[in-house]
Design a protein around this motif. Structure first.
Motif, PDB file in Angstrom:
ATOM      1  N   ASP A  95      -5.836   6.312   9.288  1.00 31.22           N
ATOM      2  CA  ASP A  95      -6.866   5.429   9.842  1.00 31.22           C
ATOM      3  C   ASP A  95      -7.611   4.680   8.742  1.00 31.22           C
ATOM      4  OD1 ASP A  95      -6.134   6.284  12.328  1.00 31.22           O
ATOM      5  OD2 ASP A  95      -7.843   7.637  12.615  1.00 31.22           O
ATOM      6  N   GLU A  96      -7.872   5.368   7.634  1.00 33.85           N
ATOM      7  CA  GLU A  96      -8.537   4.710   6.498  1.00 33.85           C
ATOM      8  C   GLU A  96      -7.683   3.561   5.966  1.00 33.85           C
ATOM      9  OE1 GLU A  96     -11.303   4.154   3.249  1.00 33.85           O
ATOM     10  OE2 GLU A  96     -11.465   5.278   5.116  1.00 33.85           O
ATOM     11  N   ALA A  97      -6.377   3.806   5.839  1.00 33.12           N
ATOM     12  CA  ALA A  97      -5.481   2.769   5.326  1.00 33.12           C
ATOM     13  C   ALA A  97      -5.392   1.585   6.291  1.00 33.12           C
ATOM     14  CB  ALA A  97      -4.095   3.363   5.082  1.00 33.12           C
ATOM     15  N   LEU A  98      -5.210   1.862   7.568  1.00 36.79           N
ATOM     16  CA  LEU A  98      -5.054   0.786   8.546  1.00 36.79           C
ATOM     17  C   LEU A  98      -6.331  -0.040   8.669  1.00 36.79           C
ATOM     18  CD1 LEU A  98      -3.066   2.690  11.318  1.00 36.79           C
ATOM     19  CD2 LEU A  98      -2.191   1.041   9.650  1.00 36.79           C
ATOM     20  N   GLN A  99      -7.470   0.601   8.593  1.00 37.05           N
ATOM     21  CA  GLN A  99      -8.735  -0.121   8.691  1.00 37.05           C
ATOM     22  C   GLN A  99      -8.940  -1.046   7.495  1.00 37.05           C
ATOM     23  OE1 GLN A  99     -12.134   2.438   9.164  1.00 37.05           O
ATOM     24  NE2 GLN A  99     -13.600   0.756   9.187  1.00 37.05           N
TER      25      GLN A  99
ATOM     26  N   ASN B  52      -3.573  13.915   8.201  1.00 36.35           N
ATOM     27  CA  ASN B  52      -2.807  12.662   8.243  1.00 36.35           C
ATOM     28  C   ASN B  52      -3.527  11.577   9.035  1.00 36.35           C
ATOM     29  OD1 ASN B  52      -0.148  13.407   6.883  1.00 36.35           O
ATOM     30  ND2 ASN B  52      -0.337  15.034   8.393  1.00 36.35           N
ATOM     31  N   THR B  53      -4.191  11.983  10.099  1.00 38.35           N
ATOM     32  CA  THR B  53      -4.908  11.006  10.924  1.00 38.35           C
ATOM     33  C   THR B  53      -6.008  10.321  10.144  1.00 38.35           C
ATOM     34  OG1 THR B  53      -4.460  12.336  12.899  1.00 38.35           O
ATOM     35  CG2 THR B  53      -6.225  10.704  13.047  1.00 38.35           C
ATOM     36  N   ILE B  54      -6.758  11.090   9.375  1.00 39.07           N
ATOM     37  CA  ILE B  54      -7.894  10.544   8.614  1.00 39.07           C
ATOM     38  C   ILE B  54      -7.422   9.519   7.596  1.00 39.07           C
ATOM     39  CG2 ILE B  54      -9.642  11.141   6.893  1.00 39.07           C
ATOM     40  CD1 ILE B  54     -10.065  13.762   8.416  1.00 39.07           C
ATOM     41  N   ILE B  55      -6.391   9.846   6.821  1.00 38.84           N
ATOM     42  CA  ILE B  55      -5.976   8.935   5.758  1.00 38.84           C
ATOM     43  C   ILE B  55      -5.226   7.734   6.331  1.00 38.84           C
ATOM     44  CG2 ILE B  55      -3.744  10.005   5.232  1.00 38.84           C
ATOM     45  CD1 ILE B  55      -6.378   8.552   2.780  1.00 38.84           C
TER      46      ILE B  55
ATOM     47  N   VAL C 221       4.069   8.586   2.054  1.00 38.45           N
ATOM     48  CA  VAL C 221       4.571   9.805   1.432  1.00 38.45           C
ATOM     49  C   VAL C 221       4.311  10.933   2.431  1.00 38.45           C
ATOM     50  CG1 VAL C 221       4.442  11.371  -0.531  1.00 38.45           C
ATOM     51  CG2 VAL C 221       4.048   8.923  -0.861  1.00 38.45           C
ATOM     52  N   GLY C 222       5.350  11.292   3.195  1.00 38.05           N
ATOM     53  CA  GLY C 222       5.197  12.315   4.221  1.00 38.05           C
ATOM     54  C   GLY C 222       5.641  11.802   5.582  1.00 38.05           C
ATOM     55  N   GLU C 223       6.353  12.625   6.304  1.00 33.57           N
ATOM     56  CA  GLU C 223       6.898  12.239   7.613  1.00 33.57           C
ATOM     57  C   GLU C 223       5.801  12.038   8.643  1.00 33.57           C
ATOM     58  OE1 GLU C 223       9.202  11.160  10.627  1.00 33.57           O
ATOM     59  OE2 GLU C 223       9.955  11.508   8.592  1.00 33.57           O
ATOM     60  N   ARG C 224       4.789  12.874   8.635  1.00 28.68           N
ATOM     61  CA  ARG C 224       3.763  12.814   9.677  1.00 28.68           C
ATOM     62  C   ARG C 224       2.889  11.568   9.548  1.00 28.68           C
ATOM     63  NH1 ARG C 224       2.877  17.862  12.403  1.00 28.68           N
ATOM     64  NH2 ARG C 224       4.460  19.365  11.759  1.00 28.68           N
ATOM     65  N   VAL C 225       2.495  11.230   8.336  1.00 27.33           N
ATOM     66  CA  VAL C 225       1.686  10.017   8.168  1.00 27.33           C
ATOM     67  C   VAL C 225       2.550   8.773   8.369  1.00 27.33           C
ATOM     68  CG1 VAL C 225       1.975   9.682   5.663  1.00 27.33           C
ATOM     69  CG2 VAL C 225      -0.169   9.027   6.768  1.00 27.33           C
ATOM     70  N   HIS C 226       3.837   8.894   8.070  1.00 27.38           N
ATOM     71  CA  HIS C 226       4.766   7.783   8.286  1.00 27.38           C
ATOM     72  C   HIS C 226       4.839   7.423   9.767  1.00 27.38           C
ATOM     73  CE1 HIS C 226       8.890   6.193   9.083  1.00 27.38           C
ATOM     74  NE2 HIS C 226       8.582   5.426   8.053  1.00 27.38           N
ATOM     75  N   SER C 227       4.893   8.447  10.623  1.00 23.66           N
ATOM     76  CA  SER C 227       4.976   8.180  12.062  1.00 23.66           C
ATOM     77  C   SER C 227       3.715   7.501  12.574  1.00 23.66           C
ATOM     78  CB  SER C 227       5.223   9.480  12.821  1.00 23.66           C
ATOM     79  OG  SER C 227       4.137  10.374  12.651  1.00 23.66           O
ATOM     80  N   ARG C 228       2.568   7.797  11.986  1.00 15.46           N
ATOM     81  CA  ARG C 228       1.321   7.161  12.402  1.00 15.46           C
ATOM     82  C   ARG C 228       1.252   5.716  11.926  1.00 15.46           C
ATOM     83  NH1 ARG C 228      -2.327  10.107  14.852  1.00 15.46           N
ATOM     84  NH2 ARG C 228      -3.863   8.450  14.526  1.00 15.46           N
ATOM     85  N   LEU C 229       1.836   5.431  10.782  1.00 14.65           N
ATOM     86  CA  LEU C 229       1.807   4.074  10.235  1.00 14.65           C
ATOM     87  C   LEU C 229       2.864   3.171  10.855  1.00 14.65           C
ATOM     88  CD1 LEU C 229       1.284   4.893   6.449  1.00 14.65           C
ATOM     89  CD2 LEU C 229      -0.435   4.028   8.041  1.00 14.65           C
TER      90      LEU C 229
ATOM     91  N   ALA D 132       0.835  -1.200   0.000  1.00 13.11           N
ATOM     92  CA  ALA D 132       0.000   0.000   0.000  1.00 13.11           C
ATOM     93  C   ALA D 132       0.866   1.245   0.000  1.00 13.11           C
ATOM     94  CB  ALA D 132      -0.937   0.018   1.198  1.00 13.11           C
ATOM     95  N   ILE D 133       0.365   2.279  -0.660  1.00 14.26           N
ATOM     96  CA  ILE D 133       1.002   3.592  -0.690  1.00 14.26           C
ATOM     97  C   ILE D 133       0.026   4.575  -0.067  1.00 14.26           C
ATOM     98  CG2 ILE D 133       2.005   5.386  -2.132  1.00 14.26           C
ATOM     99  CD1 ILE D 133       2.389   3.127  -4.276  1.00 14.26           C
ATOM    100  N   VAL D 134       0.476   5.301   0.949  1.00 13.81           N
ATOM    101  CA  VAL D 134      -0.387   6.237   1.679  1.00 13.81           C
ATOM    102  C   VAL D 134       0.199   7.642   1.534  1.00 13.81           C
ATOM    103  CG1 VAL D 134      -1.486   6.781   3.874  1.00 13.81           C
ATOM    104  CG2 VAL D 134      -0.900   4.402   3.332  1.00 13.81           C
ATOM    105  N   PHE D 135      -0.584   8.544   0.954  1.00 10.94           N
ATOM    106  CA  PHE D 135      -0.131   9.914   0.743  1.00 10.94           C
ATOM    107  C   PHE D 135      -0.558  10.791   1.922  1.00 10.94           C
ATOM    108  CE2 PHE D 135      -0.004   8.301  -3.565  1.00 10.94           C
ATOM    109  CZ  PHE D 135       1.123   8.915  -4.097  1.00 10.94           C
TER     110      PHE D 135
END
Length: 294
Positions: A100-104, A95-98, A118-126, A81-84
């Protein structure tokens, strides 16, 4: 009183400077939204051409009796998966919304998926996800930087999935909407299953002259599939960047409104205290004059 007035003057000056910065950021966000939305619209004709070509190849392969197993990307149990997301702040829950959508979505798949952020902030959440790995790419800051990023993603995907050529590829990004700022979008790009092929094969050729595939149908289809992936990733990145800037623009508009209200309060207080100070000075002068007269 003089200290209070001086403090108010400093606060008014600071709020005015901050408002200037906020309005500059508003202008930049609005300009960025326009360029990313224009890039998505400009991509439409090329995307349509690629899909027409894929439809021709699929029909030609079917007419030649080529089985589905021989076609590219026929499927595998492995998933990627690729998450922007974004590298910058002032975007609210973007970042939280996308993430959570990916993880779900990926939680329902068997095994551990390969994730790229793609992005440091969403990377830390993943990073907390139960994934095989979580790679990271930097977010492009111009339209011209999107194509090199897409190229890097495709190279990384091919390198990591070489042993499983039919790896499922999912795409997650935020897309601008008319009713709200943006909405999370998920799409399975690969494999190109029978339903996807049937939809493309049913696209009518725009002219009366039927096209022909020169050379090998399967090789041509593989090339066009690569272009299809490029277009899909480019569009997703541009839409994500437009959504990010829309979110930032909304935040700056709220900040501008709050600063306007603060400046109105500070100016009112300043003028009231300034008038009070003038009245006190006049009272002292009159009192002194009356004292001298007595």
């Amino acid at each position: 009183m003089s200290q209070s007035i001086a403090l108010l003057k400093r606060q008014i000056g600071g709020a005015t400077d901050l408002q200037s910065v906020v309005r500059t950021m508003k202008a930049m966000a609005a300009s960025n939204i326009t360029q990313y939305e224009n890039s998505v619209r400009a991509l439409f004709d090329y995307s349509r051409t690629v899909e027409l070509g894929l439809g021709v190849c699929i029909r030609a392969a079917k007419a030649a009796g080529v089985s589905s197993a021989a076609l590219p990307n026929t499927g595998s149990d492995k998933a990627a998966a690729i998450v922007f997301g974004t590298d910058q702040g002032l975007v609210g829950q973007f970042n939280t919304i996308i993430a959570d959508e990916a993880l779900q979505t990926l939680a329902d798949l068997p095994g551990k998926p390969i994730l790229w952020a793609v992005g440091e902030r969403v990377h830390s959440r993943l990073n907390d996800a139960d994934a095989d790995s979580v790679g990271r790419f930097n977010v492009p800051n111009t339209v011209r930087a999107i194509a090199p990023l897409v190229g890097q993603i495709l190279i990384e995907y091919e390198a990591r999935t070489r042993q499983n050529p039919g790896t499922q590829l999912y795409l997650f990004h935020n897309r601008p909407t008319t009713g709200s700022l943006y909405e999370p979008v998920s799409q399975r790009l690969l494999p190109l299953d029978n339903a996807w092929r049937r939809q493309r094969s049913e696209i009518a050729w725009p002219t009366k002259s039927p096209p022909e595939v020169l050379g090998n149908d399967i090789q041509t289809m593989r090339k066009l599939t690569g272009e299809y992936l490029f277009v899909s990733l480019f569009r997703a990145c541009a839409e994500s960047l437009a959504s990010e800037n829309a979110s930032r623009l909304d935040a700056m508009q709220r900040a501008d409104k709050n600063i306007d209200e603060l400046l109105s309060t500070l100016n009112s207080t300043y003028h009231r205290q300034r008038q009070s100070s003038i009245d006190e000075e006049l009272f002292d002068v009159v009192s002194g004059f009356e004292a001298l007269g007595n």
